[in-house]
Design a protein around this motif. Sequence first.
Motif, PDB file in Angstrom:
ATOM      1  N   PHE A  25     -11.171  -1.280   2.201  1.00 53.63           N
ATOM      2  CA  PHE A  25     -10.833  -1.132   0.783  1.00 53.63           C
ATOM      3  C   PHE A  25      -9.993   0.104   0.465  1.00 53.63           C
ATOM      4  CE2 PHE A  25     -15.226  -2.992   1.009  1.00 53.63           C
ATOM      5  CZ  PHE A  25     -14.822  -4.310   0.860  1.00 53.63           C
ATOM      6  N   GLY A  26      -9.641   0.915   1.460  1.00 54.31           N
ATOM      7  CA  GLY A  26      -8.818   2.090   1.231  1.00 54.31           C
ATOM      8  C   GLY A  26      -9.614   3.335   0.908  1.00 54.31           C
ATOM      9  N   GLU A  27      -8.900   4.466   0.824  1.00 57.12           N
ATOM     10  CA  GLU A  27      -9.546   5.767   0.656  1.00 57.12           C
ATOM     11  C   GLU A  27      -9.660   6.222  -0.799  1.00 57.12           C
ATOM     12  OE1 GLU A  27      -7.949   4.975   4.403  1.00 57.12           O
ATOM     13  OE2 GLU A  27      -6.718   5.433   2.655  1.00 57.12           O
ATOM     14  N   GLN A  37      -5.215  -0.293  -1.804  1.00 52.51           N
ATOM     15  CA  GLN A  37      -6.343   0.434  -2.362  1.00 52.51           C
ATOM     16  C   GLN A  37      -7.085  -0.487  -3.337  1.00 52.51           C
ATOM     17  OE1 GLN A  37      -7.124   3.362  -1.264  1.00 52.51           O
ATOM     18  NE2 GLN A  37      -5.237   4.060  -0.263  1.00 52.51           N
ATOM     19  N   PHE A  38      -8.298  -0.887  -2.969  1.00 54.97           N
ATOM     20  CA  PHE A  38      -9.099  -1.784  -3.800  1.00 54.97           C
ATOM     21  C   PHE A  38      -9.992  -0.971  -4.730  1.00 54.97           C
ATOM     22  CE2 PHE A  38      -7.960  -4.427  -0.263  1.00 54.97           C
ATOM     23  CZ  PHE A  38      -7.930  -5.731  -0.733  1.00 54.97           C
ATOM     24  N   ARG A  82       0.835  -1.195   0.000  1.00 55.92           N
ATOM     25  CA  ARG A  82       0.000   0.000   0.000  1.00 55.92           C
ATOM     26  C   ARG A  82       0.871   1.248   0.000  1.00 55.92           C
ATOM     27  NH1 ARG A  82      -5.096   2.190   3.629  1.00 55.92           N
ATOM     28  NH2 ARG A  82      -4.720   4.362   3.104  1.00 55.92           N
ATOM     29  N   VAL A  83       0.459   2.252  -0.756  1.00 61.58           N
ATOM     30  CA  VAL A  83       1.208   3.494  -0.900  1.00 61.58           C
ATOM     31  C   VAL A  83       0.582   4.583  -0.024  1.00 61.58           C
ATOM     32  CG1 VAL A  83       1.939   5.284  -2.535  1.00 61.58           C
ATOM     33  CG2 VAL A  83       1.870   2.892  -3.244  1.00 61.58           C
ATOM     34  N   THR A 122       1.898  -5.831  -5.625  1.00 64.34           N
ATOM     35  CA  THR A 122       2.803  -4.869  -6.217  1.00 64.34           C
ATOM     36  C   THR A 122       2.049  -3.573  -6.460  1.00 64.34           C
ATOM     37  OG1 THR A 122       4.025  -6.632  -7.318  1.00 64.34           O
ATOM     38  CG2 THR A 122       4.309  -4.376  -8.162  1.00 64.34           C
ATOM     39  N   PRO A 123       2.493  -2.474  -5.859  1.00 65.74           N
ATOM     40  CA  PRO A 123       1.748  -1.226  -6.009  1.00 65.74           C
ATOM     41  C   PRO A 123       1.804  -0.695  -7.419  1.00 65.74           C
ATOM     42  CG  PRO A 123       3.849  -0.805  -4.935  1.00 65.74           C
ATOM     43  CD  PRO A 123       3.722  -2.299  -5.068  1.00 65.74           C
ATOM     44  N   THR A 124       0.695  -0.153  -7.847  1.00 65.77           N
ATOM     45  CA  THR A 124       0.662   0.523  -9.131  1.00 65.77           C
ATOM     46  C   THR A 124       1.409   1.841  -9.020  1.00 65.77           C
ATOM     47  OG1 THR A 124      -1.500  -0.416  -9.570  1.00 65.77           O
ATOM     48  CG2 THR A 124      -0.862   1.486 -10.891  1.00 65.77           C
TER      49      THR A 124
END
Length: 465
Positions: free
Chosen positions: A391-393, A261-262, A30-31, A458-460
């Motif tokens: 699911f993230g912000e 982040q989904f 997560r970034v 793997t983060p985008t």
Amino acid sequence: MTADPTATGSPAASGAAHRPFREVTDAHGRVYRVGETDRDILGHSRKLMVYLPWIAMMAISVFEYAYGSAEDTLSHAHGWTQSDTFWILSVWVFFQAGVAFPAGWLREKGILTARAAMYAGSVMCVVGFLALSHLGNVWLAILGFGVVGGIGAGLVYATCINMVGKWFPERRGARTGFVNGGFAYGSLPFIFIFNYAFDTANYHRVLDLIGCYILIVVFGCAFFFKDPPKNWWPADIDPPAHTGGRNTASSLVKNPPAVRQFSPKEAIRTGMLPLMWISVVLTAGVSIFGISFQVDFAKEVGFGPLVAASSMGVMAVINGVGRGVVGWLSDRWGRKPTLVFVIVVLGLAQFGVIWAGDLRSEWLFLFFAFLSGFGGGAFYPLFAALTPDYFGENYNATNYGLVYSGKLISGLFGGGLGSLVVGAWGYNGAYALAGGVSMLAACIALLLRQPGHGTRSTPTPQPTG
């Protein structure tokens, strides 16, 4: 947690920040964008992004929570049946909940800003009340109040809730609950106005003034609305290490940030978003049923107008205050245990209302109206906080729009179909069914869990600025 050396920014690159930022990645991929404070982005404290949404939510609360107190006068003024007034509210609920997902999608695509959503919502809200005031044809009233007013209120509601979740990712429960509470207890003055100072002689003037009040308040709040950058995280808090103030650290332990982040499709594939949607459908249906029928049930039992109005006032106040309380509790107990507790209380309250009616006890009736109001509102901020927790912000406007869209289904069986059940089974049978539905929702909530643990994604690559 590691830093991404390619993801650094400067004031010129970011366009909004006044100091450099960097993007760091945790063990799950997560970034987090760190380095900028709220004052760097907004020019003032992010607390304003709690108080302004709260004020706007109080303004639009008259739509749902005070409508039941105005139904008798509207029926006499326009010649509507009880079924007509129930379906007007049901259509309003359908569109108020249904607009959350498309509005969230437009916001995250950059097509619709938070400020523009609020401006459009405020204008549509006043159109809704003008339609309720001046259109005697029930189909036109459904179109004006139910469709246009519902979309307007939904734009304001969804924007306010998402704004809080984006600006307070580290401790969102209490803040989300506080803002969400305004959607209930803000209606209190209007409940008593509709019960004691609203009749066929003045209903035009009262409804027109209420519409203007909503327009002015929401439009004024919207001027200051602004979203934070994608992946933004408070500069003084390290989320993976759960550092920060004592209360913040405790909240992050009980409610850890989403592992990544989904996107909406990814959130659906986890299976958790569909479970949340089903639970919202069932729980919101019970809540809307209580809002729609409590005053009528009180009158049916033989309680006076003061008790009927007070029961709805108690429900509205506790509904709102309870949202703030459970938001605060969820930061300490954990979101899921608090949610299950709230839904069980809502179910027990439905059986309690039957008992109070059978005993003809006004005080007991008010007590269970208290519990019903608490449970019937407190689950909303819990789902609003649980969605970004899972699911993230970054996609919260869309993901929460999907979860909250369950209310558009519950609006149909909670209000319109609820009137059919009351006609067939009576109030006792309808309230017993509502209690059983709530218990089923609690069982479904027990199955919820945060997705993504045990995997390393793997983060985008994230753009700077």
